[in-house]
Design an enzyme around this catalytic site. Structure first.
Site, PDB file in Angstrom:
ATOM      1  N   ASP A  34      26.978  -9.294  35.044  1.00  0.00           N
ATOM      2  CA  ASP A  34      25.802  -9.898  34.405  1.00  0.00           C
ATOM      3  C   ASP A  34      26.016 -11.396  34.210  1.00  0.00           C
ATOM      4  O   ASP A  34      27.145 -11.881  34.196  1.00  0.00           O
ATOM      5  CB  ASP A  34      25.524  -9.224  33.048  1.00  0.00           C
ATOM      6  N   GLU A  44      28.577  -8.137  29.453  1.00  0.00           N
ATOM      7  CA  GLU A  44      29.584  -8.918  28.725  1.00  0.00           C
ATOM      8  C   GLU A  44      28.875 -10.028  27.969  1.00  0.00           C
ATOM      9  O   GLU A  44      29.326 -10.465  26.925  1.00  0.00           O
ATOM     10  CB  GLU A  44      30.600  -9.508  29.717  1.00  0.00           C
TER      11      GLU A  44
END
Ligand SMILES: [Zn+2]
Length: 376
Positions: free
Chosen positions: A68, A133
């Site tokens: 991400d 994250e």
């Protein structure tokens, strides 16, 4: 020579996987790993994709990373489209180029190259990849590590690909991170007219000395690996109206503490509660505990990594624990040693995030040398 790592980094950047969405990045990695004989276990929770991949047995290394990225931010400030990777003058631009699609590409190609040469290597190579994250992280490595822990999975060496380099590739690695604790404090007074202070009680006036003492609190002196614990007041406001002739009824103060393992959160909370009592402030406070600090004492992985960095760059890295938190903290209890090493952090989360293509290749070579040193 660098086409493989560059192509993979570009392929990943072209997918706008804004946290916690993965949008197919992990499928690309999974297919490549499967073709090299990795066992794949997907561990998806709600909006978050995670996978655990492994091959071999014995002493193990885990590459930890995230697919991400943070949003692009102000598009007008980008000189190239953030989700169409672009190479200009040997520099690759795009969201995630550094944090951390570039280093995921470097890890993967390093492993593929290693396996091409050493199909019968010793040890176990594994990947742990998440798509959250950068946002809450609640369905990411935190959940996966709990499952792995239940199974008594053990990781000998964990290499996290976060961008740790500061001025040049290889100048800094990290062996721990500080913890993070936030507070929302309300100090109560009595609302009134500024011309009639005797009928009111001003929460700004009565907290002024407290705020000075709060901002100067000292919790510890730090040590060889950690700087001293620090507190930062991030926001103060009193009421939502814009009148200037009113004494507000309450004052809201937000602050955050980045702390090292020399103190724990209970000690910090206790010190701040005592300060509130000392100043006789009528208040309420709520705490949010974001992250535990961790320190991995430098051992075999750290030495091998430092040697590999030196052999490729002629730079001896410094070992630090500064910066934000990282997913490494969730693997601390599962791993014998955790080290973080990746690309230059100077453009992360900014517009025009970019990486020198030669750095990508060098990072790949460093990861490759680590595998060589561990498993040949
Ligand atoms: Zn990152």
């Amino acid at each position: 020579m660098y086409t493989k790592v560059l192509n993979l980094a570009q392929q990943l950047i072209n997918i706008p996987s804004i946290s916690p969405k993965d949008l197919g990045c992990q499928e690309i990695l999974i297919q490549r790993l499967q073709s090299y004989g990795f066992f794949i276990e997907k561990m998806n929770f709600n909006d978050t994709n995670n996978f655990w991949a492994w091959r071999g047995s014995g002493k193990s290394i885990t590459f930890l990373g995230h697919t991400d990225v943070v949003p692009a931010g102000n598009l007008l400030n980008w000189t190239t489209p953030p989700f169409i990777s672009t190479v200009k003058n040997g520099v690759l631009f795009g969201r995630g180029a550094v944090d951390m699609k570039g280093s995921i590409a470097a890890m993967l190609i390093a492993v593929e190259n290693f396996l091409n040469k050493n199909p019968n290597h010793h040890g176990r190579i594994s990947f742990l990849i998440t798509s959250d994250e950068e946002s809450t992280g609640k369905n990411g490595i935190k959940k996966v590590s709990a499952i792995l822990k239940k199974r008594n999975e053990r990781i000998n060496y964990c290499l996290v690909g976060e961008p740790t380099s500061e001025k040049v590739l290889g100048d800094c690695i990290k062996n721990g991170r500080r913890g993070s604790l936030s507070a929302e404090l309300k100090i109560y007074g009595k609302q009134g007219h500024v011309a009639y202070p005797n009928l009111a009680h001003n929460p700004i006036h009565c907290s002024a000395l407290f705020l000075v003492e709060l901002s100067n609190l000292s919790f510890d002196k730090g040590n060889d690996f950690f700087e001293p614990t620090k507190i930062q007041i991030s926001k103060i406001f009193s009421g939502k109206n814009y009148t200037t002739n009113m004494i507000p009824g309450e004052l809201n103060v937000f602050f955050n503490i980045r702390f090292n393992p020399l103190v724990d959160e209970k000690v910090i909370i206790n010190i701040i509660n005592k300060l509130l009592i000392k100043h006789s402030l009528q208040h309420s406070i709520s705490w949010k505990y974001y992250a535990k600090p961790f320190l991995s004492v430098p051992n075999n992985l750290c030495h091998i990594l430092m040697t590999s960095i030196y052999n490729n760059t002629r730079i001896t890295p410094v070992i630090k624990t500064n910066g934000g938190t990282s997913d490494g903290r969730f693997l601390f209890n599962l791993s014998d040693e955790i080290v973080e090493f990746g690309l230059l952090s100077s453009t992360i989360h900014q517009t025009n995030e970019c990486v020198n293509v030669l750095d990508l290749l060098q990072l790949q070579n460093i990861y490759y040398d680590v595998l060589n040193a561990l498993f040949l």
